[in-house]
Motif scaffolding. Sequence first.
Motif, short mmCIF file in Angstrom:
data_model
loop_
_atom_site.label_atom_id
_atom_site.label_comp_id
_atom_site.label_asym_id
_atom_site.label_seq_id
_atom_site.Cartn_x
_atom_site.Cartn_y
_atom_site.Cartn_z
N LEU A 1 -1.66 7.57 5.70
CA LEU A 1 -1.02 6.75 6.72
C LEU A 1 -2.08 6.03 7.57
CD1 LEU A 1 1.75 6.03 7.95
CD2 LEU A 1 1.46 7.95 9.50
N SER A 2 -3.14 6.73 7.98
CA SER A 2 -4.17 6.09 8.81
C SER A 2 -4.95 5.04 8.01
CB SER A 2 -5.10 7.13 9.42
OG SER A 2 -5.87 7.75 8.42
N GLN A 3 -5.15 5.25 6.72
CA GLN A 3 -5.84 4.25 5.89
C GLN A 3 -4.99 2.98 5.75
OE1 GLN A 3 -6.45 6.81 2.47
NE2 GLN A 3 -8.68 6.87 2.84
N ILE A 4 -3.67 3.16 5.58
CA ILE A 4 -2.77 2.00 5.49
C ILE A 4 -2.77 1.24 6.81
CG2 ILE A 4 -0.37 1.26 5.19
CD1 ILE A 4 -0.03 3.64 3.25
N ALA A 5 -2.76 1.99 7.91
CA ALA A 5 -2.80 1.35 9.24
C ALA A 5 -4.08 0.55 9.40
CB ALA A 5 -2.69 2.41 10.33
N GLN A 6 -5.19 1.13 9.00
CA GLN A 6 -6.47 0.44 9.11
C GLN A 6 -6.51 -0.80 8.21
OE1 GLN A 6 -9.85 2.92 8.23
NE2 GLN A 6 -11.32 1.39 8.93
N ALA A 7 -6.00 -0.72 7.02
CA ALA A 7 -6.04 -1.84 6.07
C ALA A 7 -5.08 -2.96 6.47
CB ALA A 7 -5.70 -1.33 4.66
N LEU B 1 0.83 -1.22 0.00
CA LEU B 1 0.00 0.00 0.00
C LEU B 1 0.86 1.26 0.00
CD1 LEU B 1 -2.80 -1.16 2.47
CD2 LEU B 1 -2.95 -0.95 -0.03
N ILE B 2 2.00 1.21 0.69
CA ILE B 2 2.92 2.36 0.69
C ILE B 2 3.44 2.61 -0.72
CG2 ILE B 2 5.20 3.15 1.47
CD1 ILE B 2 4.60 1.68 4.16
N LYS B 3 3.83 1.52 -1.42
CA LYS B 3 4.35 1.65 -2.79
C LYS B 3 3.30 2.21 -3.75
CE LYS B 3 7.73 -2.07 -2.57
NZ LYS B 3 8.05 -3.44 -3.00
N MET B 4 2.03 1.87 -3.50
CA MET B 4 0.96 2.37 -4.37
C MET B 4 0.82 3.88 -4.23
SD MET B 4 -1.79 -0.70 -3.85
CE MET B 4 -3.08 0.06 -4.82
N ASN B 5 1.15 4.40 -3.05
CA ASN B 5 1.17 5.84 -2.80
C ASN B 5 -0.18 6.52 -3.08
OD1 ASN B 5 2.47 8.09 -1.83
ND2 ASN B 5 3.24 8.71 -3.85
N VAL B 6 -1.29 5.84 -2.72
CA VAL B 6 -2.61 6.43 -2.95
C VAL B 6 -3.41 6.57 -1.65
CG1 VAL B 6 -2.83 5.74 -5.35
CG2 VAL B 6 -3.60 4.20 -3.55
N SER C 1 0.15 -0.37 13.42
CA SER C 1 0.02 0.99 13.93
C SER C 1 0.70 1.96 12.98
CB SER C 1 0.66 1.10 15.32
OG SER C 1 2.07 0.98 15.22
N GLU C 2 0.35 3.22 13.10
CA GLU C 2 0.96 4.24 12.24
C GLU C 2 2.47 4.31 12.49
OE1 GLU C 2 -1.08 8.02 12.27
OE2 GLU C 2 -3.03 7.06 11.94
N GLU C 3 2.88 4.10 13.74
CA GLU C 3 4.32 4.12 14.08
C GLU C 3 5.05 2.99 13.36
OE1 GLU C 3 1.92 4.03 16.66
OE2 GLU C 3 1.93 6.21 16.89
N GLU C 4 4.44 1.81 13.32
CA GLU C 4 5.06 0.68 12.63
C GLU C 4 5.17 0.94 11.14
OE1 GLU C 4 3.87 -3.35 15.02
OE2 GLU C 4 2.16 -2.13 14.33
N ILE C 5 4.17 1.58 10.58
CA ILE C 5 4.17 1.87 9.14
C ILE C 5 5.24 2.91 8.83
CG2 ILE C 5 2.82 2.86 7.23
CD1 ILE C 5 0.36 1.51 8.64
#
Length: 189
Positions: free
Chosen positions: A171-177, A163-168, A181-185
């Motif tokens: 941060l909170s959406q990636i954490a939820q998906a 999801l990070i590579k997709m760049n769309v 946690s946002e810190e881990e991401i």
Amino acid sequence: MDSRLKFSTERKMIPSPEFYVIYNGSRNYPPQKILRLSDSFIDKKAGSEVPLELNVKVFNIKHPECTLDFSSCQPLDNYVKFISLVEEEKSSGASDFMTRAVLKAQKQNLLPDYLRRKASEVISMVFNEYDYETDIQVKTEEAERRGHAAGARNARIETARTLIKMNVLTLSQIAQASGLSEEEIMKLK
């Protein structure tokens, strides 16, 4: 040669160690047997010298042909007598056989220091008898649980990386998906 490094050419002699196992289980086991560490080696070559060997003498104290005399070693002699008391009480069918065996042993002054300190542990051991097959099963299940947990975590990390590579997504959406946690991401970026 550095004067601080001194090597002695004098040979130091140490007593030869002896290792024993006292078997008191219920399986059919010979009165005496020698176990060799090298019998467990994976890559042992037939006829070759073993770089390290350990021989352990196993004595089955319940076998009628066991001729080992423990009288010269009071703790072992007391242990053998205590095991006999446990077997005697166990055969009586009493549910509190271990407590009764400990009390008898204390009256007979068998293992006095040990039983004074550890009587409750000894009594509870009857409910926690070691069983190799159960031990292996529990360890296998624990390893599987750890493996599944590690696999699930790795899957969450891979999802977050994708999801990070997709760049769309935010941060909170990636954490939820991903379930991270946002810190881990943030550490993955």
